[in-house]
Design a protein around this motif. Structure first.
Motif, short mmCIF file in Angstrom:
data_model
loop_
_atom_site.label_atom_id
_atom_site.label_comp_id
_atom_site.label_asym_id
_atom_site.label_seq_id
_atom_site.Cartn_x
_atom_site.Cartn_y
_atom_site.Cartn_z
N ALA A 77 7.72 12.90 -8.32
CA ALA A 77 6.70 13.95 -8.34
C ALA A 77 7.17 15.12 -7.48
O ALA A 77 8.01 14.95 -6.59
CB ALA A 77 5.38 13.41 -7.80
N ASP A 78 6.61 16.28 -7.77
CA ASP A 78 6.83 17.46 -6.93
C ASP A 78 5.69 17.52 -5.93
O ASP A 78 4.54 17.25 -6.28
CB ASP A 78 6.84 18.73 -7.79
N CYS A 79 6.00 17.88 -4.70
CA CYS A 79 4.96 18.00 -3.68
C CYS A 79 5.10 19.36 -3.00
O CYS A 79 6.16 19.97 -3.04
CB CYS A 79 5.03 16.87 -2.68
N ASP A 109 0.81 -1.23 0.00
CA ASP A 109 0.00 0.00 0.00
C ASP A 109 0.84 1.27 0.00
O ASP A 109 0.42 2.29 -0.53
CB ASP A 109 -0.93 0.04 1.21
N VAL A 110 2.00 1.23 0.64
CA VAL A 110 2.84 2.44 0.74
C VAL A 110 4.13 2.33 -0.05
O VAL A 110 4.78 3.33 -0.34
CB VAL A 110 3.14 2.81 2.20
N GLY A 111 4.53 1.12 -0.39
CA GLY A 111 5.71 0.92 -1.22
C GLY A 111 7.01 1.36 -0.57
O GLY A 111 7.17 1.31 0.64
N GLU A 112 7.90 1.84 -1.43
CA GLU A 112 9.22 2.28 -0.97
C GLU A 112 9.54 3.59 -1.68
O GLU A 112 9.29 3.74 -2.88
CB GLU A 112 10.27 1.23 -1.34
N GLY A 113 10.09 4.54 -0.93
CA GLY A 113 10.44 5.81 -1.54
C GLY A 113 11.05 6.77 -0.55
O GLY A 113 11.46 6.39 0.54
N GLU A 114 11.10 8.03 -0.98
CA GLU A 114 11.63 9.08 -0.11
C GLU A 114 11.02 10.42 -0.47
O GLU A 114 10.55 10.63 -1.59
CB GLU A 114 13.16 9.16 -0.21
N GLN A 115 10.99 11.30 0.52
CA GLN A 115 10.53 12.67 0.34
C GLN A 115 11.66 13.58 0.79
O GLN A 115 12.24 13.38 1.85
CB GLN A 115 9.28 12.94 1.18
N GLU A 116 11.98 14.58 -0.02
CA GLU A 116 13.05 15.52 0.30
C GLU A 116 12.51 16.95 0.25
O GLU A 116 11.80 17.31 -0.69
CB GLU A 116 14.19 15.39 -0.69
N ILE A 117 12.84 17.74 1.25
CA ILE A 117 12.48 19.16 1.23
C ILE A 117 13.45 19.87 0.31
O ILE A 117 14.67 19.80 0.50
CB ILE A 117 12.53 19.78 2.65
N THR A 118 12.92 20.56 -0.71
CA THR A 118 13.78 21.22 -1.70
C THR A 118 13.74 22.75 -1.62
O THR A 118 14.66 23.41 -2.09
CB THR A 118 13.41 20.79 -3.13
N LYS A 119 12.68 23.30 -1.03
CA LYS A 119 12.57 24.76 -0.95
C LYS A 119 11.61 25.14 0.15
O LYS A 119 10.57 24.49 0.31
CB LYS A 119 12.08 25.32 -2.29
N GLY A 141 -0.51 19.47 -2.07
CA GLY A 141 -0.63 18.99 -3.43
C GLY A 141 0.63 18.33 -3.95
O GLY A 141 1.69 18.38 -3.32
N PHE A 142 0.47 17.70 -5.10
CA PHE A 142 1.61 17.16 -5.82
C PHE A 142 1.31 17.06 -7.29
O PHE A 142 0.16 17.02 -7.71
CB PHE A 142 2.11 15.84 -5.20
N SER A 143 2.37 17.09 -8.08
CA SER A 143 2.21 17.05 -9.53
C SER A 143 3.38 16.30 -10.13
O SER A 143 4.44 16.16 -9.51
CB SER A 143 2.15 18.47 -10.10
N GLY A 144 3.16 15.81 -11.34
CA GLY A 144 4.22 15.08 -12.02
C GLY A 144 3.85 14.80 -13.45
O GLY A 144 2.80 15.24 -13.94
N ASN A 145 4.70 14.08 -14.12
CA ASN A 145 4.51 13.73 -15.53
C ASN A 145 4.26 12.24 -15.67
O ASN A 145 4.85 11.44 -14.94
CB ASN A 145 5.73 14.14 -16.35
N ASN A 146 3.41 11.89 -16.62
CA ASN A 146 3.12 10.50 -16.95
C ASN A 146 3.95 10.12 -18.16
O ASN A 146 3.75 10.67 -19.24
CB ASN A 146 1.64 10.32 -17.27
N LYS A 147 4.85 9.19 -17.99
CA LYS A 147 5.69 8.75 -19.09
C LYS A 147 5.03 7.59 -19.84
O LYS A 147 4.35 6.77 -19.25
CB LYS A 147 7.06 8.32 -18.57
N PHE A 148 5.25 7.55 -21.13
CA PHE A 148 4.76 6.46 -21.96
C PHE A 148 5.51 5.19 -21.59
O PHE A 148 6.70 5.25 -21.35
CB PHE A 148 5.01 6.80 -23.45
N PRO A 149 4.90 4.07 -21.45
CA PRO A 149 3.51 3.70 -21.73
C PRO A 149 2.58 3.84 -20.52
O PRO A 149 1.39 3.63 -20.64
CB PRO A 149 3.63 2.24 -22.15
N GLU A 189 8.24 23.11 -0.43
CA GLU A 189 8.26 22.31 -1.64
C GLU A 189 9.17 21.11 -1.44
O GLU A 189 10.13 21.17 -0.67
CB GLU A 189 8.78 23.13 -2.83
N GLY A 190 8.86 20.04 -2.15
CA GLY A 190 9.67 18.84 -2.01
C GLY A 190 9.62 17.97 -3.25
O GLY A 190 8.87 18.23 -4.19
N LYS A 191 10.43 16.93 -3.21
CA LYS A 191 10.43 15.89 -4.25
C LYS A 191 10.00 14.60 -3.59
O LYS A 191 10.47 14.24 -2.51
CB LYS A 191 11.84 15.69 -4.83
N LEU A 192 9.11 13.91 -4.26
CA LEU A 192 8.72 12.56 -3.87
C LEU A 192 9.34 11.61 -4.88
O LEU A 192 9.15 11.79 -6.09
CB LEU A 192 7.20 12.39 -3.90
#
Length: 175
Positions: free
Chosen positions: A117-119, A86-96, A136-144, A104-107
């Protein structure tokens, strides 16, 4: 043999067309009014360790492994996690950090799939004693993967988590 080539060509063409019309980006946000002054709200939001107290993903997997690096609440601080599916593996970094306005941060997600993604958290005065918080958060969807987004709503899925998290944050702050 020609029939097989026509079918294969049709499938390839369909995938290319779907790839062209699929959403290339996403942007999800939710807001809540917290009955506390902006400086108190902002101080809590900028802390990765404080976010644990109200995060909807902490509730989904309270036993996930967490690691913090850097100075909490400062640019460069990171929170890394490894949890259940459900939560997987990752990291969040404060960028600004824009003091008393925005964090602001990066997920970065590593599992179940890689993505970035940007958060952000925005805070603004609602009244002299209450604060509007937008998460909020935003990002790009890469093909496929973008084709999958034709049938999946990031806003509906993650938006529910944001609503739950903001409700928990509000309740915690207003205790």
């Amino acid at each position: 043999m020609m029939t097989f080539l026509y079918i294969l060509g049709g499938i390839v063409l369909l995938i290319l067309i779907l790839g062209m019309i699929a959403p290339k980006a996403y942007d999800v946000s939710r807001s809540v009014i917290v009955n506390k002054p902006k400086n108190e709200v902002f101080k809590s939001l900028r802390s990765l360790k404080e976010q644990e107290k109200w995060s909807p993903w902490e509730k989904k997997d309270p036993n996930m492994k967490k690691e913090f690096t850097g100075i909490d609440g400062e640019v460069g601080a990171k929170s890394a996690w490894v949890g259940k599916k459900d939560v997987g593996e990752g990291e969040q970094e404060i960028t600004k950090i824009i003091e008393n306005k925005r964090v602001e941060g990066k997920l970065r997600f590593f599992k179940p799939w890689k993505s970035e993604a940007d958060c952000y958290f925005n805070v603004e005065d609602d009244t002299s004693s209450s604060t509007k918080v937008t998460w909020g958060f935003s990002g790009n969807n890469k093909f496929p993967f973008s084709i999958f987004m034709l049938f999946f709503s990031m806003d509906k899925t993650v938006g529910k988590d944001f609503e739950e998290g903001l409700a928990s944050f509000k309740a915690l702050m207003e205790k």
